[in-house]
Design a protein around this motif. Sequence first.
Motif, short mmCIF file in Angstrom:
data_model
loop_
_atom_site.label_atom_id
_atom_site.label_comp_id
_atom_site.label_asym_id
_atom_site.label_seq_id
_atom_site.Cartn_x
_atom_site.Cartn_y
_atom_site.Cartn_z
N PHE A 10 0.44 5.36 -5.66
CA PHE A 10 1.88 5.29 -5.88
C PHE A 10 2.23 4.51 -7.14
CE2 PHE A 10 2.22 6.99 -1.65
CZ PHE A 10 3.45 7.63 -1.64
N GLU A 11 1.42 3.53 -7.50
CA GLU A 11 1.65 2.84 -8.76
C GLU A 11 1.51 3.81 -9.93
OE1 GLU A 11 -1.00 -0.45 -9.00
OE2 GLU A 11 0.02 -1.62 -7.45
N ILE B 267 4.57 6.15 -9.90
CA ILE B 267 5.78 5.49 -10.38
C ILE B 267 5.74 5.35 -11.90
CG2 ILE B 267 7.00 3.27 -10.41
CD1 ILE B 267 6.26 3.00 -7.43
N GLU C 215 7.95 -0.75 -15.64
CA GLU C 215 8.29 -1.78 -14.68
C GLU C 215 7.88 -3.14 -15.23
OE1 GLU C 215 7.73 -2.63 -9.89
OE2 GLU C 215 6.48 -1.16 -10.93
N ARG D 261 -1.55 2.27 -2.49
CA ARG D 261 -0.84 1.45 -3.48
C ARG D 261 -1.19 1.90 -4.90
NH1 ARG D 261 -2.01 -2.77 0.33
NH2 ARG D 261 -0.07 -3.62 1.21
N VAL E 180 12.86 6.07 -8.66
CA VAL E 180 11.73 5.18 -8.42
C VAL E 180 11.86 4.55 -7.03
CG1 VAL E 180 10.64 3.02 -9.13
CG2 VAL E 180 11.37 4.68 -10.86
N GLU E 181 13.08 4.21 -6.64
CA GLU E 181 13.31 3.59 -5.34
C GLU E 181 12.86 4.51 -4.21
OE1 GLU E 181 15.47 1.63 -8.40
OE2 GLU E 181 15.52 3.74 -7.79
N GLU F 36 9.09 4.31 -3.97
CA GLU F 36 8.71 3.03 -3.36
C GLU F 36 8.95 3.04 -1.86
OE1 GLU F 36 9.53 0.08 -7.19
OE2 GLU F 36 11.10 0.43 -5.70
N ARG G 186 6.17 4.99 -0.23
CA ARG G 186 4.96 4.16 -0.26
C ARG G 186 4.99 3.10 0.82
NH1 ARG G 186 5.19 0.05 -4.91
NH2 ARG G 186 6.77 -0.68 -3.41
N ASP G 187 6.10 2.38 0.91
CA ASP G 187 6.20 1.29 1.88
C ASP G 187 6.15 1.81 3.31
OD1 ASP G 187 6.43 -0.39 -0.28
OD2 ASP G 187 8.61 -0.60 -0.14
#
Length: 205
Positions: free
Chosen positions: A184-185, A188, A200, A181, A93-94, A97, A100-101
């Motif tokens: 990617f949500e 995830i 989450e 966002r 998951v990291e 993320e 995405r970031d």
Amino acid sequence: MKYRVLILAVALLACGAASAEIHRWVDKDGNIHFGDTIPPEYANQNGNGDPAEQTQSSPSGVPAGHQEEIERRREAARQQEADRILLKTYLSVEEIEAVRDDRIGQLQSGDYVTERYIERLNGQLAELETAAIEYAAANSEPGQPAELPENLERDILSTRASIKNYEGRLEASRADQARIRQKFESDIARFRELKGLPPESEPAG
């Protein structure tokens, strides 16, 4: 004579193909099948012997009434392929993320530059409009406002158009960030589901 026989044979084959019926049945594992005949063990599975399992072929070759089932299978295949790519692309998951970031960060860096440029354009526009006011005050006569110099009027219109253009770019970038966002949500959440990870947790408050 041979040609007449050949034409007759072709006509008979065409008639046979037009009247052919496609049968549908469900096996013991719940799988749906289509064919010219139904296997004996499934012949009376509807319980009353109705020819309900017989369907005419549609012009596209798909039995009428079964398009929804075909679409469901296609969607399942698309989801399976998307899941395969998701698991092959990311290990955690990291990692999702982080990607995405990074993408959002690149857009935000561009937004910062655009915002500063819009500020500069607004400053230029304010100076041009002030110059226009001063020119009108110095050159107007009672009841007859002065016409602005052509270059000054052109610069004002051009600067306003540039501000509108860059504001549109800024708005589009922010919309892209919202879509990223959301995408990617979804990825995830699906990754957690496929890996058997807990959902989450919602932020407190």
